[in-house]
Design a protein around this motif. Structure first.
Motif, short mmCIF file in Angstrom:
data_model
loop_
_atom_site.label_atom_id
_atom_site.label_comp_id
_atom_site.label_asym_id
_atom_site.label_seq_id
_atom_site.Cartn_x
_atom_site.Cartn_y
_atom_site.Cartn_z
N ALA A 91 3.87 14.40 -5.95
CA ALA A 91 2.82 13.55 -5.37
C ALA A 91 3.35 13.07 -4.02
N ILE A 92 3.90 11.86 -3.96
CA ILE A 92 4.57 11.38 -2.75
C ILE A 92 5.96 10.91 -3.15
N TRP A 96 5.84 8.68 -6.28
CA TRP A 96 4.73 7.74 -6.25
C TRP A 96 3.44 8.41 -6.70
N GLY A 97 2.66 7.66 -7.46
CA GLY A 97 1.40 8.17 -7.98
C GLY A 97 1.53 8.77 -9.36
N THR A 98 2.77 8.99 -9.82
CA THR A 98 3.01 9.49 -11.17
C THR A 98 3.85 8.52 -12.00
N GLY A 99 4.51 7.57 -11.33
CA GLY A 99 5.37 6.61 -12.03
C GLY A 99 6.69 7.18 -12.48
N GLY A 131 3.48 17.01 -2.14
CA GLY A 131 4.82 16.50 -1.92
C GLY A 131 5.89 17.57 -2.09
N GLN A 132 6.91 17.50 -1.24
CA GLN A 132 8.01 18.45 -1.29
C GLN A 132 9.35 17.73 -1.14
N TYR A 155 18.52 15.53 2.55
CA TYR A 155 17.38 15.70 1.66
C TYR A 155 16.20 14.94 2.24
N ILE A 156 15.06 15.61 2.33
CA ILE A 156 13.87 15.03 2.95
C ILE A 156 12.72 15.07 1.95
N LEU A 157 12.04 13.94 1.78
CA LEU A 157 10.84 13.87 0.96
C LEU A 157 9.64 13.83 1.90
N ALA A 158 8.77 14.82 1.77
CA ALA A 158 7.64 14.97 2.68
C ALA A 158 6.36 15.23 1.90
#
Length: 275
Positions: free
Chosen positions: A10-11, A27-30, A260-261, A241-244
């Motif tokens: 998700a994010i 985020w968005g899945t908990g 999300g990746q 490490y990048i969260l995008a």
């Protein structure tokens, strides 16, 4: 070019290198997930999916902390989450977290009106909760320097990184601009490296940037979607490490889209400081 390690998120937010894996909040899945070098993920903790923001760090004794809305939760050895501190008397919702080597837990946040300035709270080892900074223009990522003396805060709406001296009891003083990033640059999640530089993620500009104190740009990693957060890790600490994810606005935070990746990119210097 950054390489894909894991997709279908998700994010992703609040990445942390811990126990030889990259942990983060989805985020968005908990979900709190941990991902190995092979890209395989494991569910480590969960909160109600509608809980936002939520972010993670660890106490010096190794127990996981989870910021969930205006509550600070602690994961016990049996995996259950219990309340570590109630933050609601100081902030309506909280965003990011970082724990210093003394066990002071810094959390930032504010209200649901994102145009209002944010605050920084500290939860001390004895359980006291107090506000230690205010007037932060949309507080986002935070980091503590390797020597434990300085807290750096990303001000997304201020287009800058600000620094504070940390006292033994978690008090903050000597506020200053660590790096003026210039109009149009919006730092989100951040991390520190061993050369004293900061990596920051930027959602609207779809990149991660490495800067020195003072604002000199050392490197930019361009992406095809918003960069929410970044963290140095890997066996030698030299993997960024990048969260995008694609960003469609706060009103679409619970979209079923899974853009999300988790990406990786080589880094010039290894991880330092906290988180």
């Amino acid at each position: 070019m950054a390489e894909l390690l894991l997709g279908g998120l998700a994010i992703g937010e609040s990445p942390r290198w811990h126990d030889d894996r990259l942990w983060f909040s989805n985020w968005g899945t908990g979900e709190v997930l941990a991902v190995g070098a092979d890209g395989k993920s494991e569910l480590m903790a969960s909160v109600p999916p509608e809980t936002l923001p939520f972010s993670i760090d660890w106490l010096p004794d190794g127990r996981l902390l989870v910021v969930a809305g205006a509550r600070l939760l602690r994961q016990e050895n049996d995996g259950t989450l219990v309340e570590h501190a109630d933050l609601s008397e100081v902030a309506d919702l909280c965003n990011e977290i970082v724990v210093d080597r003394r066990g002071n837990v810094f959390v930032n946040g504010g209200s649901f009106d994102f145009s209002k300035p944010s605050v920084v709270l500290v939860v001390t080892p004895d359980g006291q909760v107090r506000q230690v900074a205010e007037g932060i223009l949309f507080a986002n990522g935070m980091a503590v320097t390797e020597d434990g003396t300085t807290l750096i805060v990303a001000e997304s709406h201020g287009c800058r990184l600000s620094a504070f001296d940390i006292g033994d009891g978690g008090e903050l003083s000597n506020r200053r601009v660590w790096a003026d990033l210039g109009e149009g640059n919006h730092p989100d999640g951040i991390c520190l490296d061993a050369e004293g530089a900061v990596w920051y993620a930027d959602v609207p500009n779809q990149h991660c940037v490495r800067v020195r104190e003072g604002g000199e740009v050392l490197q930019t990693v361009k992406l095809d979607r918003g960069a929410f957060a970044c963290m140095l890790g890997g066996d030698d600490g030299r993997t960024l490490y990048i969260l995008a994810a694609e960003w469609a606005g706060f009103e679409n935070m619970f979209s079923p889209a899974r853009t999300g990746q988790l990406l990786t990119h080589p880094a010039a210097a290894p991880h330092a400081g906290r988180p």
